[in-house]
Design an enzyme around this catalytic site. Sequence first.
Site, mmCIF file in Angstrom:
data_model
loop_
_atom_site.group_PDB
_atom_site.id
_atom_site.type_symbol
_atom_site.label_atom_id
_atom_site.label_comp_id
_atom_site.label_asym_id
_atom_site.label_seq_id
_atom_site.Cartn_x
_atom_site.Cartn_y
_atom_site.Cartn_z
ATOM 1 N N CYS A 153 0.821 -1.205 0.000
ATOM 2 C CA CYS A 153 0.000 0.000 0.000
ATOM 3 C C CYS A 153 0.864 1.269 0.000
ATOM 4 C CB CYS A 153 -0.880 0.038 1.248
ATOM 5 S SG CYS A 153 -1.870 -1.428 1.451
ATOM 6 N N ARG A 201 5.243 0.502 -6.073
ATOM 7 C CA ARG A 201 5.150 -0.346 -4.882
ATOM 8 C C ARG A 201 4.239 -1.544 -5.121
ATOM 9 N NH1 ARG A 201 6.144 2.713 0.181
ATOM 10 N NH2 ARG A 201 4.731 1.288 1.207
ATOM 11 N N ASN A 220 -1.916 2.254 5.917
ATOM 12 C CA ASN A 220 -0.929 1.253 5.493
ATOM 13 C C ASN A 220 -0.619 0.386 6.698
ATOM 14 O OD1 ASN A 220 -0.688 2.297 2.993
ATOM 15 N ND2 ASN A 220 1.485 2.811 3.146
ATOM 16 N N GLU A 227 22.196 -13.722 -6.659
ATOM 17 C CA GLU A 227 21.501 -12.466 -6.962
ATOM 18 C C GLU A 227 21.027 -12.448 -8.417
ATOM 19 O OE1 GLU A 227 20.042 -10.258 -5.535
ATOM 20 O OE2 GLU A 227 19.994 -8.544 -6.880
ATOM 21 N N LYS A 269 17.113 -12.025 -9.683
ATOM 22 C CA LYS A 269 16.658 -11.003 -10.641
ATOM 23 C C LYS A 269 15.856 -11.658 -11.755
ATOM 24 C CE LYS A 269 17.014 -8.030 -8.938
ATOM 25 N NZ LYS A 269 17.617 -7.952 -7.672
ATOM 26 N N GLU A 283 12.380 -12.752 -10.601
ATOM 27 C CA GLU A 283 11.496 -11.631 -10.287
ATOM 28 C C GLU A 283 10.868 -10.984 -11.509
ATOM 29 O OE1 GLU A 283 14.570 -9.317 -8.077
ATOM 30 O OE2 GLU A 283 12.805 -8.624 -7.018
#
Length: 615
Positions: free
Chosen positions: A2, A27, A100, A490, A494, A497
Amino acid sequence: MCGIVGYIGNKKAKPILINGLLRLEYRGYDSAGIATIENDKISVIKNKGRVAELDKVPGINDLQGTIGIAHTRWATHGKPSTENSHPHTDMSKQIAVVHNGIIENYSELREFLQKNGYTFYSQTDTEVIPNLIHYYYEKESENDKELKLLKAVHNTCQDLKGSYALEIISSLLPDKMIVVRKDSPLVIGKSATEKYISSDIPAILSYTKDFYLLNDNEYVILSKTNADFYDKDLNKFNKPVENIAWNAAAAEKEGYADFMLKEIFEQPKSIRETIGSRLTQDGTCNIEGLNFTKEYLESLNRIYIVACGTAMHAGLAGKTIIEKYCNVPTEVDIASEFRYRDPLIDEKTLVIFISQSGETADTIAALKLSKAKGAKTLAVSNVIGSSITREADYTIYTHAGPEIAVASTKAYTSQVVLLAILAIYFAKVLENKKYENEIKELSREILELPSKLEEVLKNVKPIKKFAKKVYTEKDMFFLGRGVDYTAALEGSLKLKEISYIHSEAYAAGELKHGPIALIENGVTVIGIMTDKNLVEKTISNVQEVITRGAKTLIISNQDLGDHKFDNVVTIPETNPLISPILSIVPLQLFSYYISKEKGLDVDKPRNLAKSVTVE
Ligand code: F6R
């Protein structure tokens, strides 16, 4: 997750609120809404879906109010729908709230209010808040309306279990807004005649650089010209204004197709900012905010590095450097595991918390636990005044500038750089003579990183070409040894994602212990080789997968001898301890180009949020 925006001033609130919500889109959210007050009446407009759709809802442009609150919702309690979107009002529609966080005891409070005649229209936890404020307002004997509403909000917060950042407007007090936070971020931007409120600084950075950074359990009554602060017991106090040096343009795309691409290309600059004046060519190392003594560092029996996701991967890279030059066993822990596993912590433990946002719920909880057990705590964050920085004993900032894309890129490289500088700082305080020359050399290599990163970023073509070749694959594997393994982890994160391709990272030596069974004709394997002492070993692991039919991409700065690989991306040589700062960049770009080939939303990958403020 939120997002919150608020405005109080002389201008029409609606365009400012919508603009702020658009800046918070990164977000992640599923619905949005705004409320303003005009002629002592609250108007609420909300909608399931994007902010752009909210902005088309009939009547939204008629909102003339100069005070308003707005919200992007990420569904937790109740499905994404217009009814469940914020703002929520009390039954009498005199109080509107955006929230939130999560109210853990909302069922209990809802039941209590229902017994007292209140009706609910949504499935959310939030709807109890305006109703509870109304309940206490009606009960309050105070005559002054402002104090009466403040006391009602305060009483409500005493009943709430969980986390919250709240913006509250009311037709009972039409020229003011009350805000409060607990375990959820909230900042107030100010000018002489306006106040901007947000969960994230970048959303309002184009309006002001002067901010009040709210702490937990602080209440504020805002008018366009004033901000009155009250502590947890409603005692009035003064809060200093902080100047945030971030550039508003840094929160814009500046001609790049996506924030992620922009942030990848910003890395030479962000690393320069991270280094700042902390390291110099003549080998001095100072970190503002740190004053550790030799005695204290010598007394340590353990260092933990605790973080989540990408920040945790940065911790893995940092561990090797800290352990080597400080001679203290250093463990890296996932915050959500650490907080529940009763870790061995005492006053001889230093716990380092890494968090780009500084608001990650598990990291904050792990920090509180460490403090309670007597450890000293050090926060590594990118966001000035964020929650972890206010909880920790010490804070050092990465200064990478606002990171907007959900997938973290420049924050990671800045975190690794800062941990390397921290290791050098520790070694200097410890007067570590054994590695004096090596440390000097490492400092020099760190200072060269920005220009080496510029070189890496010139070599995009082979990465783009390989991404085009393999973007339809279902699985990929990343291999590396030592720090290259940390970069592999990492790189693999990535890819998952932003391209939604299943991938795994393995320490190359582990391949034979199981994972090699997965290698078959056509599988894609990415090998990272930046350490002279390990390159031959990793080469032989990569040969093993090639023999079994794998397509490979090699990221290396080493002499690969007579080995002929099809796709090699050469990066500049550097000290292997800091090589993930260079080797991760082709991997970031690889994921980026795959995501683009697949036509996905790079900056806002599905199911993910930039700042994970709930467990
Ligand atoms: C990955 C990513 C996440 C974050 C993690 C921690 O690209 O962004 O894995 O690294 O959620 O976030 P912070 O650093 O804000 O605590």
